[in-house]
Write a protein that holds these residues in place. Structure first.
Motif, PDB file in Angstrom:
ATOM      1  N   PHE B 215      -1.554  25.825  30.432  1.00  0.00           N
ATOM      2  CA  PHE B 215      -0.456  26.361  31.625  1.00  0.00           C
ATOM      3  C   PHE B 215       0.337  27.338  30.836  1.00  0.00           C
ATOM      4  N   LEU B 216       0.583  28.346  31.717  1.00  0.00           N
ATOM      5  CA  LEU B 216       1.366  29.518  31.262  1.00  0.00           C
ATOM      6  C   LEU B 216       2.443  29.643  32.341  1.00  0.00           C
ATOM      7  N   LYS B 217       3.804  29.476  31.239  1.00  0.00           N
ATOM      8  CA  LYS B 217       5.185  29.435  32.267  1.00  0.00           C
ATOM      9  C   LYS B 217       6.079  30.562  31.597  1.00  0.00           C
ATOM     10  N   ASP B 218       6.131  31.641  32.443  1.00  0.00           N
ATOM     11  CA  ASP B 218       7.129  32.747  32.236  1.00  0.00           C
ATOM     12  C   ASP B 218       6.807  33.164  30.640  1.00  0.00           C
ATOM     13  N   VAL B 219       5.397  33.463  30.509  1.00  0.00           N
ATOM     14  CA  VAL B 219       4.861  33.932  29.197  1.00  0.00           C
ATOM     15  C   VAL B 219       5.273  35.415  29.252  1.00  0.00           C
ATOM     16  N   ARG B 220       5.754  35.883  28.156  1.00  0.00           N
ATOM     17  CA  ARG B 220       6.040  37.474  28.059  1.00  0.00           C
ATOM     18  C   ARG B 220       4.804  38.130  27.237  1.00  0.00           C
ATOM     19  N   VAL B 221       4.265  38.815  27.879  1.00  0.00           N
ATOM     20  CA  VAL B 221       3.026  39.485  27.092  1.00  0.00           C
ATOM     21  C   VAL B 221       3.335  41.124  27.219  1.00  0.00           C
ATOM     22  N   PRO B 222       3.352  41.615  26.057  1.00  0.00           N
ATOM     23  CA  PRO B 222       3.623  43.139  25.762  1.00  0.00           C
ATOM     24  C   PRO B 222       2.879  43.911  26.701  1.00  0.00           C
ATOM     25  N   ARG B 223       3.232  44.944  27.088  1.00  0.00           N
ATOM     26  CA  ARG B 223       2.705  45.816  27.938  1.00  0.00           C
ATOM     27  C   ARG B 223       1.266  46.340  27.388  1.00  0.00           C
ATOM     28  N   GLU B 224       1.579  46.774  26.148  1.00  0.00           N
ATOM     29  CA  GLU B 224       0.322  47.543  25.429  1.00  0.00           C
ATOM     30  C   GLU B 224      -0.850  46.335  25.472  1.00  0.00           C
ATOM     31  N   ASN B 225      -0.526  45.032  25.587  1.00  0.00           N
ATOM     32  CA  ASN B 225      -1.874  44.322  25.696  1.00  0.00           C
ATOM     33  C   ASN B 225      -2.715  44.135  26.907  1.00  0.00           C
ATOM     34  N   LEU B 226      -2.538  45.147  27.784  1.00  0.00           N
ATOM     35  CA  LEU B 226      -2.973  45.197  28.903  1.00  0.00           C
ATOM     36  C   LEU B 226      -4.350  46.105  28.667  1.00  0.00           C
ATOM     37  N   VAL B 227      -5.542  45.814  28.735  1.00  0.00           N
ATOM     38  CA  VAL B 227      -6.965  46.369  28.468  1.00  0.00           C
ATOM     39  C   VAL B 227      -7.096  47.301  29.771  1.00  0.00           C
ATOM     40  N   GLY B 228      -7.496  48.485  29.487  1.00  0.00           N
ATOM     41  CA  GLY B 228      -8.099  49.122  30.568  1.00  0.00           C
ATOM     42  C   GLY B 228      -6.677  49.361  31.615  1.00  0.00           C
ATOM     43  N   GLU B 229      -6.936  50.023  32.645  1.00  0.00           N
ATOM     44  CA  GLU B 229      -6.023  50.335  33.654  1.00  0.00           C
ATOM     45  C   GLU B 229      -5.579  48.855  34.428  1.00  0.00           C
ATOM     46  N   GLU B 230      -4.067  49.011  34.899  1.00  0.00           N
ATOM     47  CA  GLU B 230      -4.025  47.722  35.628  1.00  0.00           C
ATOM     48  C   GLU B 230      -4.794  47.750  36.700  1.00  0.00           C
ATOM     49  N   GLY B 231      -5.416  46.552  37.230  1.00  0.00           N
ATOM     50  CA  GLY B 231      -6.285  46.758  38.497  1.00  0.00           C
ATOM     51  C   GLY B 231      -7.774  46.631  38.170  1.00  0.00           C
ATOM     52  N   ALA B 232      -7.906  47.011  36.800  1.00  0.00           N
ATOM     53  CA  ALA B 232      -9.555  47.244  36.384  1.00  0.00           C
ATOM     54  C   ALA B 232     -10.231  46.104  35.927  1.00  0.00           C
ATOM     55  N   GLY B 233      -9.444  44.959  35.773  1.00  0.00           N
ATOM     56  CA  GLY B 233      -9.748  43.578  35.482  1.00  0.00           C
ATOM     57  C   GLY B 233     -11.251  43.076  36.049  1.00  0.00           C
ATOM     58  N   TRP B 234     -11.355  43.143  37.339  1.00  0.00           N
ATOM     59  CA  TRP B 234     -12.666  42.878  37.641  1.00  0.00           C
ATOM     60  C   TRP B 234     -13.991  43.593  37.277  1.00  0.00           C
ATOM     61  N   THR B 235     -13.731  45.095  37.213  1.00  0.00           N
ATOM     62  CA  THR B 235     -14.600  45.709  36.672  1.00  0.00           C
ATOM     63  C   THR B 235     -15.035  45.324  35.128  1.00  0.00           C
ATOM     64  N   ILE B 236     -13.932  45.006  34.445  1.00  0.00           N
ATOM     65  CA  ILE B 236     -14.369  44.520  32.880  1.00  0.00           C
ATOM     66  C   ILE B 236     -14.758  43.209  33.024  1.00  0.00           C
ATOM     67  N   ALA B 237     -14.430  42.343  33.990  1.00  0.00           N
ATOM     68  CA  ALA B 237     -15.024  41.098  33.750  1.00  0.00           C
ATOM     69  C   ALA B 237     -16.660  41.085  34.265  1.00  0.00           C
ATOM     70  N   LYS B 238     -16.935  41.839  35.130  1.00  0.00           N
ATOM     71  CA  LYS B 238     -18.346  42.113  35.437  1.00  0.00           C
ATOM     72  C   LYS B 238     -19.169  42.796  34.360  1.00  0.00           C
ATOM     73  N   TYR B 239     -18.606  43.715  33.586  1.00  0.00           N
ATOM     74  CA  TYR B 239     -19.087  44.352  32.530  1.00  0.00           C
ATOM     75  C   TYR B 239     -19.388  43.269  31.483  1.00  0.00           C
ATOM     76  N   LEU B 240     -18.401  42.407  31.371  1.00  0.00           N
ATOM     77  CA  LEU B 240     -18.380  41.267  30.186  1.00  0.00           C
ATOM     78  C   LEU B 240     -19.691  40.353  30.550  1.00  0.00           C
ATOM     79  N   LEU B 241     -19.616  39.877  31.733  1.00  0.00           N
ATOM     80  CA  LEU B 241     -20.715  39.124  32.219  1.00  0.00           C
ATOM     81  C   LEU B 241     -22.163  39.480  32.218  1.00  0.00           C
ATOM     82  N   GLY B 242     -22.020  40.761  32.253  1.00  0.00           N
ATOM     83  CA  GLY B 242     -23.608  41.500  32.399  1.00  0.00           C
ATOM     84  C   GLY B 242     -23.886  41.846  30.855  1.00  0.00           C
ATOM     85  N   HIS B 243     -23.072  41.546  29.897  1.00  0.00           N
ATOM     86  CA  HIS B 243     -23.542  41.916  28.387  1.00  0.00           C
ATOM     87  C   HIS B 243     -24.356  40.908  27.919  1.00  0.00           C
ATOM     88  N   GLU B 244     -25.303  41.207  27.078  1.00  0.00           N
ATOM     89  CA  GLU B 244     -25.997  40.334  26.377  1.00  0.00           C
ATOM     90  C   GLU B 244     -26.652  39.449  26.870  1.00  0.00           C
TER      91      GLU B 244
END
Lengths: 379, 400
Positions: B215-244
């Motif tokens: 459960f995540l309730k008002d968790v504060r995550v530093p902006r520098e913990n974003l990987v890639g661009e904002e909105g690129a999550g699906w591309t990254i997820a697909k890359y991850l699933l296609g790996h190995e």
């Protein structure tokens, strides 16, 4: 590790695929299948000219110097074509057995004619009660003077009615199940006492019941050593299994392709039926079985000349897997084609029937499961 | 065609085998061979042994700490560590996040996270599935709202394997609402110690605690913990699933389980004879073994394509489908092999073994039925087998 064909094998593949695509269309095949001969002599001569009938024989014997991999290449294409000509009987089973166990004189006398397409062979081994067990030989070869007297009944002799020479197994000693005491004889089809009752099989190929009623043979009719034929029969049946697996693969590929095309074009409820998930998943199950069948066909060709135990286990595994995959793909292809999948006019019916027959030939999936299972005990 | 491993590859196999024999701690081996579920320290200890040898991340590029092995060598390595019953190397950091950071991460992120993945000092977990987003992953709802230099994250992740061991979680969150649900998803790195993160255990059908709801309730995550661009999550997820994809079949593990199954069937008696002598039972094992052989050969074909630089396409989905089906059949046969003694259940035995008390029935029996129950998960996780078939239908067969 490498799964690629070498350059020569690729050339052979291109040549045979081009031939079956251009010169072996289905309508023509269906007409040939109902003739008395059941295939085309003209085609057979062409195979000889193309060098195909010599593929598994050494250059010294007048062949191409190929082996199981080259035969695999040919048979995959034969499967796509639903080929009728007796390549398996005359070259893979008869020819290779002759080349393996025959004396130099016997080989010289007959093999060049086989490679030239002038002579055709058949292997007469199985019997009505033997099912698929290779050591069950009841047919007897009694010593008579310097020669032998053959008596018995050989069942489902592939191409038996069109062969000029039969390679016949008969027992010279031992009980009916004994691997020892089985001998191999070269018998001219017109020899006195040989009766051949030919018939068509469900897949439009040709086979025969061969009755041997006191066939008198001279001593030089024996191929190989008296009483020692069993190991060579096992070997040649394994070569046949590898070839049949490749042929089945060709049939499966054709069915897969036809079925996917049908799903893309046939419309019901206003859409192509390939839109429906239950049909998609059935087609995917075909694809999964097909992909793995290809792997097993490669394995079969690769192990066809391994040591006996390893070879037998691998070929049984392949035949079992191909039998099951062929059943799944054949049945699913018919089902997904709906009513039209039942019609004799469509090639789908004939691939289905050929796959069904291939499962039976040289031991069905259940038999080979048992063979493989028993091999696990020895490990 | 050359379907055997080369002499060099066989020599490499022996090198790996010798290393394991000399370095795999005997107390972990004993528990693993008894079917006892490994705990966090078992995983970390073994991973750090591989790390010391430089073998923890075979498929990583050499400059990041990889070994430079060919795909076939990597396969042989997996076969050997699996055959030796070592704890599975946890994939979250090493095979999932690592390659993502190398491809999409900033230099700072690579420097900060990759070394601690390699030496197993940071345990990562994967925050993908949500209560209402399973097979339809892109419908995920966990929200991350940018507030100055932090994201405020609210929502819930589920089926999170070993979240209770984890220091960090990589997760997919929604940073905006767009026309297509695949848009507006971002890839965030989240500290499990942050206030507002609550891990609730989910006990699965074997009675054990491996997965969780987070459960995540008002968790504060530093902006520098974003990987890639904002909105690129699906591309990254697909890359991850296609790996190995080539290890997805789990052939080595199934081979190992098959050996165990045969040992058990040899020890179990059916009347006066070992169960293994019964052709009725053995034929069923034989059929699965033939299926495994076909899968293995298919896996090796895909691997050789990879060796030659032709990456596995969507047809690798078939490796997942058949691999998990076969794994499940083996767990079923194992549970069946012990007959009645599949039934006694003691949760402590599953996590600690029998200890000083004499086992009820054969000592190998207690974990088999729970393992069979548990392994039903394999055709559900990692993209359910039905989703894999959808992928093949669309991408390979051109249907739909």
């Amino acid at each position: 590790m490498d799964y690629q064909l070498n350059e020569l094998q690729q050339m052979l593949q291109q040549s045979v695929e081009k031939y079956v695509e251009r010169d072996y269309d289905f309508a023509n095949r269906q007409q040939l299948a109902v003739t008395d001969l059941g295939y085309s002599e003209e085609n057979w001569r062409q195979f000889a000219e193309l060098g195909w009938l010599g593929v598994p024989f050494t250059e010294e014997q007048g062949g191409f110097g190929g082996g199981a991999t080259e035969l695999m290449v040919l048979f995959e294409a034969f499967g796509k074509a639903l080929l009728l000509e007796p390549y398996l009987a005359s070259v893979v089973l008869g020819g290779q057995l002759l080349a393996r166990v025959g004396s130099a004189e016997q080989i010289e006398r007959l093999l060049p004619a086989v490679i030239a397409g002038e002579s055709k062979l058949a292997l007469a081994h199985s019997e009505p009660q033997s099912r698929y067990h290779l050591s069950r030989v009841a047919c007897s070869a009694a010593a008579q003077g310097d020669g032998f007297l053959l008596t018995g009944h050989k069942a489902l002799v592939l191409n038996g009615q069109n062969a000029d020479h039969l390679l016949v197994t008969a027992r010279t000693s031992g009980d009916v199940d004994d691997p020892q005491g089985i001998s191999l004889f070269l018998v001219p089809a017109e020899a006195a006492g040989v009766t051949v009752r030919g018939y068509r099989t469900v897949d439009s190929l040709q086979a025969a019941e061969v009755h041997l009623d006191g066939v008198e043979l001279s001593a030089d009719s024996v191929l190989g050593t008296v009483g020692e034929a069993h190991a060579d029969i096992e070997w040649v049946i394994d070569q046949g299994i590898a070839a049949l697996c490749a042929e089945a693969l060709g049939c499966m590929e054709s069915l897969q392709q036809a079925t996917v095309e049908y799903l893309q074009t046939r419309k019901q409820f206003g859409v192509a039926i390939g839109q429906f998930q239950s049909l998609q998943h059935a087609a995917v199950d075909m694809f999964i079985a097909l992909s793995q069948s290809r792997s097993m066909v490669y394995l079969a060709a690769n192990r066809a000349n391994a040591d006996r135990d390893e070879r037998r286990a691998a070929l049984s595994a392949a035949k079992n897997f191909i039998g099951r995959a062929g059943r799944l793909i054949g049945q699913t292809a018919v089902q997904l084609h709906g009513g039209v999948g039942m019609s004799d006019e469509l090639d789908v019916s004939h691939y289905f029937k050929r796959l069904t027959a291939i499962n039976t030939w040289l031991g069905d999936d259940h038999h080979h499961l048992g063979q493989y299972s028993d091999s696990l005990l020895a490990k | 065609m050359q379907l055997e491993f080369s002499a060099e590859e066989e020599a490499f196999r022996l090198e790996v085998r010798d290393f394991i024999a000399a370095n795999y701690p005997v107390e972990i081996r004993r528990r693993m061979e008894a079917g006892v579920a490994p705990g966090k320290s078992d995983f970390v200890t073994w991973q750090q042994i591989l790390y010391q040898q430089g073998w923890i991340a075979p498929r990583w590029p050499v400059e990041y700490g990889g070994t430079g092995w060919s795909p076939v060598q990597c396969y042989i390595f997996e076969e050997e560590i699996t055959a030796a019953s070592t704890p599975r190397v946890m994939p979250f950091g090493l095979t999932m996040l690592g390659p993502v950071l190398m491809t999409f991460g900033s230099d700072e992120q690579k420097q900060q996270y990759l070394p601690a993945i390699l030496d197993s000092t940071t345990w990562w977990c994967q925050g993908y599935s949500e209560p209402d987003a399973g097979s339809d992953l892109a419908s995920l709802k966990t929200q991350a709202v940018l507030e100055g230099d932090h994201y405020r994250v609210n929502g819930s992740k589920i089926w999170t394997t070993y979240a209770h061991y984890a220091d960090m979680m990589f997760c997919l969150v929604r940073t905006s609402s767009e026309e297509r649900k695949q848009q507006g998803i971002s890839f965030l790195l989240l500290d499990m110690d942050d206030p507002g993160v609550e891990v609730a255990p989910i006990i699965t059908n074997n009675g054990l605690h491996v997965v969780n709801q987070v459960f995540l309730k008002d968790v504060r995550v530093p902006r520098e913990n974003l990987v890639g661009e904002e909105g690129a999550g699906w591309t990254i997820a697909k890359y991850l699933l296609g790996h190995e994809r080539t290890t997805i079949a789990g052939v080595a593990a199934s081979r190992q389980q098959m050996r165990r199954l045969k040992e058990i069937a040899t020890q179990e008696l059916d009347g006066a004879l070992p169960l293994w002598q019964s052709s009725r039972f053995r034929d069923r094992v034989a059929e699965v073994e033939i299926d495994l052989l076909a899968l293995e050969q298919t896996n090796l074909r895909v691997l050789c394509d990879e060796n030659a630089g032709r990456g596995p396409g969507p047809e690798a989905s078939l490796l997942k489908v058949r691999g998990t089906e076969i794994q499940q059949q083996i767990t079923e046969l194992m549970a069946e092999a012990v007959g009645y003694y599949g039934l006694p259940y003691d949760k402590t035995v599953l996590t600690e073994g029998w200890g000083d008390q004499p086992p009820v029935g054969p000592d190998y029996a207690a974990s088999l039925m729970p393992h069979y129950f548990d392994w039903r998960k394999s055709s559900i996780y990692g993209g359910s087998n039905e989703i894999q078939k959808n992928i093949i239908a669309k991408a390979v067969l051109g249907l739909g």
